[in-house]
Design an enzyme around this catalytic site. Structure first.
Site, PDB file in Angstrom:
ATOM      1  N   GLY A  50      -5.982   2.922  10.923  1.00  0.00           N
ATOM      2  CA  GLY A  50      -4.651   2.384  11.160  1.00  0.00           C
ATOM      3  C   GLY A  50      -4.028   2.816  12.458  1.00  0.00           C
ATOM      4  O   GLY A  50      -4.295   3.908  12.975  1.00  0.00           O
ATOM      5  N   ASP A 102      -0.125  -5.512  12.515  1.00  0.00           N
ATOM      6  CA  ASP A 102      -0.826  -4.739  11.485  1.00  0.00           C
ATOM      7  C   ASP A 102      -0.372  -3.279  11.540  1.00  0.00           C
ATOM      8  O   ASP A 102      -1.173  -2.353  11.421  1.00  0.00           O
ATOM      9  CB  ASP A 102      -2.338  -4.854  11.639  1.00  0.00           C
ATOM     10  CG  ASP A 102      -3.071  -4.615  10.322  1.00  0.00           C
ATOM     11  OD1 ASP A 102      -2.454  -4.788   9.265  1.00  0.00           O
ATOM     12  OD2 ASP A 102      -4.256  -4.250  10.356  1.00  0.00           O
ATOM     13  N   ASN A 122       0.814  -1.231   0.000  1.00  0.00           N
ATOM     14  CA  ASN A 122       0.000   0.000   0.000  1.00  0.00           C
ATOM     15  C   ASN A 122       0.839   1.270   0.000  1.00  0.00           C
ATOM     16  O   ASN A 122       0.692   2.149   0.839  1.00  0.00           O
ATOM     17  CB  ASN A 122      -0.943   0.003   1.211  1.00  0.00           C
ATOM     18  CG  ASN A 122      -0.210  -0.103   2.535  1.00  0.00           C
ATOM     19  OD1 ASN A 122       0.822  -0.753   2.625  1.00  0.00           O
ATOM     20  ND2 ASN A 122      -0.748   0.510   3.572  1.00  0.00           N
TER      21      ASN A 122
END
Length: 417
Positions: free
Chosen positions: A325, A306, A96
């Site tokens: 996030g 993550d 990403n």
């Protein structure tokens, strides 16, 4: 690199020295001696730290560093340094970036940025061109360049036929396909878990059903096509049960859970703190309990931080518009230690390597040193001074954690605080 480690308790169930305290001599990056006491006639650098424990180096299957394109969030070099000082010797890096990593040249670029670092970087290529979900990317070409998996980070593949073709095509070269578990038509414009808390706060919810429908669909597709499927960051009790049943059918499926989904329930969103805005969203305590049990019984194959740095401009805004996030490398060990025993924490931090093609070796004479160094008993409150990332979007800030990391020894290098 020549180092003498003094009085380290070894946590490695694959090693004959498991649960014993030893000195370790490392010469040119290889463990050459393990003994109760080792002299240092060659005046090697000695490492002697409080309550020192060591294990095999840790692995994270999902981190984001931003570069290229989002260097203001994080760079590969600082990201790898952060990983090292957090105990990780191998990290799989998502696609990403800007541009999205979706070609042989992109994978080669990412690998070149990580050359000669203590931490091994495993590039994940995008599953579709520019992660738009329309056409398969150059999967085989990326595989030959070193891509370990294919994943449109946090972007579900809406077209089931495209996912079917991806599984079939990747099986020709034993490629690992990852599918984010969310059905977008069900999740809609939701920004947190659909539950009493979302109703109270007036925020649109993402139902657990949105995840479970997608997981169920992908498992049906896997059963039909064969191939290898990894489902990153599940978050609901039903998802755990679905994957458990799929494994009973001997389907080639693995899954992970984000550490924050094992720790926080959606009730923490009362103050609209955007650091808690993640995808999948924080769920309920009953989901957390099922996820923890899934980790314990092996249904969930690995945990991940993550880790996803987001710059302040995309976090310090209204909750509805804030980006998803949180960073998580720095807090991973301390958070897991509040949930599991040290032995189990190390187990889940070292699992998953084989799925992503990482070779492992126990702590033994003759093997290359690939170890994490830590103190499992230190208690502290995680604060800004503990953040090593360029971005500071840390969900675990102000949490009471247990266990600190000293660093790693890997790839013939030592990175220590």
């Amino acid at each position: 690199m020549n180092i003498l480690i003094k009085s380290a308790t070894i946590i490695d169930s694959k090693s004959e020295f498991h649960n014993t305290t030893q000195d370790l001599l490392i010469e040119k990056g290889v463990i050459t001696k393990i003994s109760n006491s080792i002299e240092n006639p060659k005046n090697y650098k000695e490492i002697s730290l409080e309550n020192l424990h060591i294990s095999q180096g840790w692995f994270d299957s999902s981190v984001s560093f931003g570069e290229p394109g989002y260097e203001e969030r994080e760079t590969i070099q600082n990201g790898l340094k952060t990983a090292a000082l957090s105990g990780f010797t191998t990290v799989a890096v998502n696609a990403n970036s800007n541009p999205v990593i979706d070609s042989n040249a992109d994978i080669t670029f990412i690998n070149s940025k990580a050359n000669n670092h203590a931490v091994s970087l495993l590039p994940i290529g995008a599953l579709t061109v520019a992660s738009k979900g329309e056409h398969l990317a150059e999967l085989y070409d990326m595989n030959t360049a070193g891509a370990v998996a294919f994943y449109d980070y946090k972007k579900p593949i809406d077209n089931p036929n495209l996912m079917k073709i991806a599984l079939q095509y990747a099986s020709n070269f034993d490629g690992l396909v990852c599918s984010f578990p969310q059905e977008n038509k069900i999740s809609g414009n939701g920004v947190m878990n659909e539950n009493i808390t979302s109703t109270r706060l007036g925020l649109k919810g993402i139902p657990a059903l949105a995840e479970e429908l997608q997981v169920s669909r992908d498992l049906f597709l896997l059963e039909y096509t064969g191939g290898k499927l990894h489902i990153p960051t599940i978050s609901t009790a039903t998802s755990v049960n679905l994957i458990k049943e799929a494994k009973k059918k001997k389907l080639d499926v693995t899954c992970s859970v984000a550490i924050h989904n094992l720790y926080f329930a959606d009730a923490v969103l009362t103050d609209f703190d955007t650091n808690y805005k993640v995808l999948p969203p924080l769920r309920t305590q009953s989901d957390i309990d099922a996820l923890i049990e899934g980790v314990k019984d092996g249904t969930i194959d690995m945990v991940t931080t993550d880790h996803n740095p987001i710059d302040i401009e995309e976090k310090k805004i209204e909750f509805d518009h804030a980006n998803y996030g949180t960073i998580g490398l720095e807090s991973a060990f301390g958070a897991l230690q509040t949930i599991f025993t040290t032995k189990k924490t190390i187990d889940v931090l070292t699992k998953g390597k084989a799925r992503f093609g990482v070779e492992t070796a126990p702590i033994a004479v003759g093997n290359a040193a690939n170890i994490a160094l830590f103190n499992p008993d230190a208690k502290y409150t995680f604060s800004k001074k503990d953040i090593l990332s360029k971005s500071k979007n840390a969900m675990f800030e102000n949490e009471s954690l247990k266990g600190t990391v000293y660093g790693i020894i890997a790839n013939n290098q030592a990175v220590l605080k």
